[in-house]
Design a protein around this motif. Structure first.
Motif, short mmCIF file in Angstrom:
data_model
loop_
_atom_site.label_atom_id
_atom_site.label_comp_id
_atom_site.label_asym_id
_atom_site.label_seq_id
_atom_site.Cartn_x
_atom_site.Cartn_y
_atom_site.Cartn_z
N GLN A 1 -68.97 -8.47 20.70
CA GLN A 1 -68.86 -9.63 19.83
C GLN A 1 -68.09 -10.76 20.51
OE1 GLN A 1 -67.99 -6.40 16.59
NE2 GLN A 1 -67.97 -8.38 15.55
N ARG A 2 -68.32 -11.97 20.06
CA ARG A 2 -67.81 -13.18 20.72
C ARG A 2 -66.30 -13.24 20.90
NH1 ARG A 2 -71.56 -17.96 18.15
NH2 ARG A 2 -73.51 -17.26 19.10
N ALA B 1 -72.82 -10.84 20.69
CA ALA B 1 -73.09 -11.64 21.87
C ALA B 1 -74.59 -11.72 22.17
CB ALA B 1 -72.35 -11.06 23.07
N ASP B 2 -74.98 -12.84 22.74
CA ASP B 2 -76.40 -13.09 23.04
C ASP B 2 -77.02 -12.02 23.92
OD1 ASP B 2 -76.37 -15.41 21.52
OD2 ASP B 2 -76.03 -16.73 23.24
N ALA B 3 -76.28 -11.48 24.88
CA ALA B 3 -76.83 -10.49 25.82
C ALA B 3 -77.35 -9.24 25.12
CB ALA B 3 -75.76 -10.09 26.85
N ARG C 1 -78.07 -9.31 21.52
CA ARG C 1 -78.41 -9.72 20.16
C ARG C 1 -79.48 -8.79 19.58
NH1 ARG C 1 -76.61 -13.23 17.54
NH2 ARG C 1 -75.94 -14.63 19.19
N GLU D 1 -68.16 -10.43 30.43
CA GLU D 1 -69.49 -10.96 30.78
C GLU D 1 -70.30 -9.95 31.56
OE1 GLU D 1 -66.59 -12.47 31.65
OE2 GLU D 1 -66.59 -14.51 30.84
N GLY E 1 -76.86 -5.33 28.27
CA GLY E 1 -78.17 -5.95 28.04
C GLY E 1 -79.27 -5.28 28.85
N GLU F 1 -69.70 -12.72 15.63
CA GLU F 1 -71.12 -12.73 16.00
C GLU F 1 -71.36 -11.85 17.23
OE1 GLU F 1 -73.43 -14.07 14.05
OE2 GLU F 1 -71.76 -14.63 12.76
#
Length: 178
Positions: A11-12, A70-72, A74, A26, A33, A68
């Motif tokens: 999460q962010r 994380a995009d990696a 999602r 990261e 991911g 939220e």
């Protein structure tokens, strides 16, 4: 044998600019991911875990951008998101029931923080009889302090991975998850 991927709390708030940045989030998220992509391509189940803390907790507070995912990693349409309020993703959630309904033997764990929620979830899963696989390069930890001594996040991470690998999980890098 069937397996599922459990993505714990990526999460962010754990990234730079978040309320509780970890060391190396990261790279860990990128590796998570890659594991996620492997599971999706194989058609294996994916369950996302999202920690929600009450207002005033300091991080991962419900209703803030920091909670939220994380995009990696999602969640895709149809993937389960299990919401929790404790380090152990099995505690007061339906994670175990969902895994049993899918007839899962092996749970592959990636996530944040190695020293807290990843640790608690991996140990609990093993105690419940699941074969646990921990992907260490898809996890991240914070620096901690004890007895006036600062312990670097990489050392915290290594210590927890080493301990989990002794009795609770098979430790397998992301590059070896097929």
């Amino acid at each position: 044998m069937s397996r599922a991927l459990v993505i714990v709390d990526i999460q962010r708030d754990y990234f730079p600019g978040g309320a509780m940045p970890l060391e190396g989030p990261e790279e860990a998220a990128a590796n998570a991911g890659r594991v996620l992509k492997t599971f999706r391509a194989a058609g294996d189940p994916v369950l996302h875990v999202q920690h929600l803390s009450p207002a005033g907790a300091g991080f991962l507070e419900e209703g803030t951008p920091g909670v939220e995912i994380a995009d990696a990693v999602r969640p895709a349409a149809g993937e389960v998101v299990v919401r929790k309020d404790a380090p152990n993703a099995f505690l007061r959630t339906d994670l175990e029931q969902r895994l049993r309904a899918l007839d899962i033997d092996e749970v592959v764990v990636v996530g944040m923080m190695t020293s807290m929620c990843v640790d608690a979830t991996t140990r609990a899963g093993a105690d419940l009889g699941f074969r646990m696989t921990l992907v260490p390069d898809a996890c991240a930890a914070p620096a901690l302090e004890h007895d006036g001594r600062r312990v670097a996040g990489a050392d915290v991470h290594a210590a927890f991975v080493a301990a989990l690998g002794q009795a609770y999980a098979t430790v397998t890098p992301a590059s070896e998850i097929a």
